[in-house]
Design an enzyme around this catalytic site. Structure first.
Site, PDB file in Angstrom:
ATOM      1  N   GLU A 122      -5.910  -1.063  16.616  1.00 34.38           N
ATOM      2  CA  GLU A 122      -5.386   0.286  15.896  1.00 34.38           C
ATOM      3  C   GLU A 122      -4.106   1.360  16.930  1.00 34.38           C
ATOM      4  O   GLU A 122      -3.217   1.913  16.067  1.00 34.38           O
ATOM      5  CB  GLU A 122      -5.315   0.580  14.727  1.00 34.38           C
ATOM      6  CG  GLU A 122      -4.795   1.900  13.877  1.00 34.38           C
ATOM      7  CD  GLU A 122      -5.971   2.420  12.866  1.00 34.38           C
ATOM      8  OE1 GLU A 122      -7.040   2.441  13.323  1.00 34.38           O
ATOM      9  OE2 GLU A 122      -5.180   4.203  12.286  1.00 34.38           O
ATOM     10  N   ILE A 165      -7.623  -6.951  11.387  1.00 30.20           N
ATOM     11  CA  ILE A 165      -8.328  -8.204  11.536  1.00 30.20           C
ATOM     12  C   ILE A 165      -7.674  -8.838  12.504  1.00 30.20           C
ATOM     13  O   ILE A 165      -7.942  -9.212  13.958  1.00 30.20           O
ATOM     14  CB  ILE A 165      -9.335  -9.187  10.780  1.00 30.20           C
ATOM     15  CG1 ILE A 165     -10.142  -7.788   9.975  1.00 30.20           C
ATOM     16  CG2 ILE A 165     -10.353  -9.987  11.029  1.00 30.20           C
ATOM     17  CD1 ILE A 165     -10.846  -7.093  10.508  1.00 30.20           C
ATOM     18  N   ARG A 174       0.704  -1.117   0.116  1.00 31.18           N
ATOM     19  CA  ARG A 174      -0.001  -0.153   0.203  1.00 31.18           C
ATOM     20  C   ARG A 174       0.808   0.867   0.083  1.00 31.18           C
ATOM     21  O   ARG A 174       0.813   1.874  -0.690  1.00 31.18           O
ATOM     22  CB  ARG A 174      -1.062   0.024   0.878  1.00 31.18           C
ATOM     23  CG  ARG A 174      -1.775  -0.812   0.937  1.00 31.18           C
ATOM     24  CD  ARG A 174      -3.393  -1.092   2.452  1.00 31.18           C
ATOM     25  NE  ARG A 174      -4.305  -2.000   2.153  1.00 31.18           N
ATOM     26  CZ  ARG A 174      -4.600  -2.291   3.058  1.00 31.18           C
ATOM     27  NH1 ARG A 174      -5.074  -2.101   4.283  1.00 31.18           N
ATOM     28  NH2 ARG A 174      -6.207  -2.728   2.775  1.00 31.18           N
TER      29      ARG A 174
END
Lengths: 367, 367
Positions: B334, B350, B194
């Site tokens: 997070e 997850i 990403r």
């Protein structure tokens, strides 16, 4: 200002890590003490009091959470269990934190970068453990860029701290080759930025994954100009070889591959175009690699923490919730974060210290 | 556990950002609510009390600095000036912080990464501003990896938040090309990690340096399988073109260059070997780029903060000076740092939430 205080500089420009051209004058003692010692003398001359052998133990806070002083332990010797008295020192105008980085705090640096184990040395003093920064976080300072830690790719595993090799290799990198002892081949641009080179060196491993420090090979004729060359040989942290055969045998490097590498590299010296790693060859002009050779071993040492507390352009330490300065608290130097980005360029900590140190002093006088 | 609670999943594996193979089952609603909503229902069934419209305002501390509860403001609506009463909530065993990241805190994210200006959108709820994390730093939690912030390279500048395009493009990247509108050429491996892709997209600029969002071009025949394709076209955040000419004209892309790029890419589809960017072409097999095309625009949105507080393997929050757990304080999700490294792989938050959430619960029951 440093010249007025008595600093002396080498009369030639050096091209330091990550720079695109030679633009740095280095002190004649080749380290920061060439600046700090003359400035300290000047401080004494004008009547500044200093406290050595003293440890910062935390802040004194006013009613509004503003910083009004520090707790200081007297008669402190690092790592020894003989604590002196803790004094409360009140500050008339504010406190400037210049406590440096945390490169010697192995837990904290490994939390940020797990590759920086105790296997990786450090160029800093043992007290560079970051408690000053951590206390500022407890007051609400904004942590910035702690994960960006720079290792010096010019250090030697054969001596402690910065040693003699660091300045030797900084001087010689432009006209030398760094070779992986397992392959006999170059593995990096020898004058890439510090982080790129340190990562490349740490990747040099033997078949079992253990560190296998690469070697920096320089023509003796081109290395001997540097004052440290005699010292690295004298103190057995660098070696002179009359032939490539003895060199290869000493470090157990495949001779054929090494011969081919040197031939290839000398081609780049001729054309000025490094087809292997894109190194800027301008400082290697006419400096063909030829016996006899001088060789040192390389292994990164943790050198500089880009991260720290966020400061304003007035050197005020910012509060993480309000975004406003924490009243009475200023910082300058390595303890600040976000100045240099991911990887500090060689020599750029000096202007940061000088400019932001003066800025902090001006801010505090106007407070 | 999620199946028992009623979560439903798409029946096919997806290859998400940074993964080397397809290994992820996604919920049938294509987002985390497909897990959290069934779990919340299950919580209600067994009698767990929750407080919505409540804001964390800080910790209650015991005499030894241990966490014994939280301050909570009732009747809170984000960003509105109608504060409710602040209650002191005592914790029987401890507090688990699961306050998420700080992707919506523009000052804090720009302190870490100056490219993440307000020009870059965000997929998170507006309340993802990080005060829970910042309060933990004031207690002495160790800041880790705050500078590692991930932007989603699959987002669209033409809609707010995660929107419809994100899942559309995640599905289509393997058999699509991303094209710089200025050059008509590809500029990245469409399934790289990403961060690599987000950085490449942010570098797409017009002659004045202003953002010029690149376009993702997909054969309509291969995009229409995804349920979002009809929606992106319906809501005008994606467009269908019958010919390459109309596509190029619409986005002002050089037609000749684009034609050549598609021809070149279709060669890679045939050979299975992407010579431009080394993309893994296995999921593009037989999927030649052909008219009609579906196109969306891409621009990164800040999506995930890898950084946060350091926790032990028991989900205890560590103290920066002692290295020991801060008594009574746990964290999961997070808000923790150091779990994922520099760039989290798609879908890996997850398991982190599930495993460390359960770990924190077990630790607190054993405390």
């Amino acid at each position: 200002m440093t010249l007025d205080a008595g600093s002396e500089y080498h009369p030639y420009l050096q091209q330091l890590g990550g720079h695109s051209v030679a633009r740095t004058y280095q002190t004649s003692v080749s380290c920061g003490a060439g600046i700090t010692q003359p400035l300290l003398k000047e401080c004494y001359r004008i009547g500044v009091q200093t406290h050595n052998r003293s440890k910062f133990e935390g802040f004194l806070l006013g009613e509004k959470g503003n910083v009004v002083g520090v707790k200081m332990r007297e008669n402190y010797h690092f790592g020894e269990d003989q604590p002196g008295k803790v004094l409360n020192i009140r500050a008339k105008r504010g406190v400037i934190m210049a406590t440096g980085g945390f490169a010697q705090n192995i837990d904290l640096r490994m939390a940020q970068d797990p590759t920086l184990t105790s296997e990786v040395g450090c160029t800093n003093i043992p007290g560079a453990t970051g408690e000053g920064m951590l206390e500022m976080f407890r007051l609400g300072a904004v942590p910035v860029h702690l994960a960006h830690i720079q290792s010096g790719p010019w250090a030697s595993p054969d001596e402690g701290g910065f040693g003699y090799v660091s300045n030797y290799s900084i001087y010689n990198f432009p006209h030398s080759i760094a070779v992986n002892c397992l392959t006999g081949k170059r593995f990096m641009n020898e004058i890439a930025d510090r982080k790129t080179r340190a990562d490349a060196e740490l990747a040099c491993r033997d078949a079992k994954g253990e560190p296998l420090p690469p070697i920096l090979i320089t023509s003796y004729k081109d290395s001997k100009q540097h004052p440290n060359t005699a010292k690295v040989i004298k103190y057995n942290v660098g070696w002179k070889f009359d032939t490539l055969e003895t060199l290869a045998k000493h470090f157990d490097v495949p001779l054929k591959a090494l011969e081919a590498q040197i031939k290839e590299y000398n081609g780049y010296v001729k054309t000025g175009d490094d087809k292997q790693f894109g190194k800027n060859m301008s400082k290697a002009k006419d400096k063909y690699l030829e016996a006899p050779f001088t060789v040192v071993r390389l292994w990164p040492k943790v050198h500089y923490c880009q991260g720290g507390v966020q400061v304003t352009t007035k050197a005020e330490v910012k509060d993480s919730l309000t975004g406003m300065p924490i009243l009475g608290l200023y910082a300058a130097g390595e303890v600040c974060g976000g100045i240099h980005g991911v990887s500090r360029l060689g020599s750029c900590s000096i202007p940061e210290c000088m400019v932001m140190g003066m800025t902090a002093a001006r801010s505090i006088m106007n407070a």
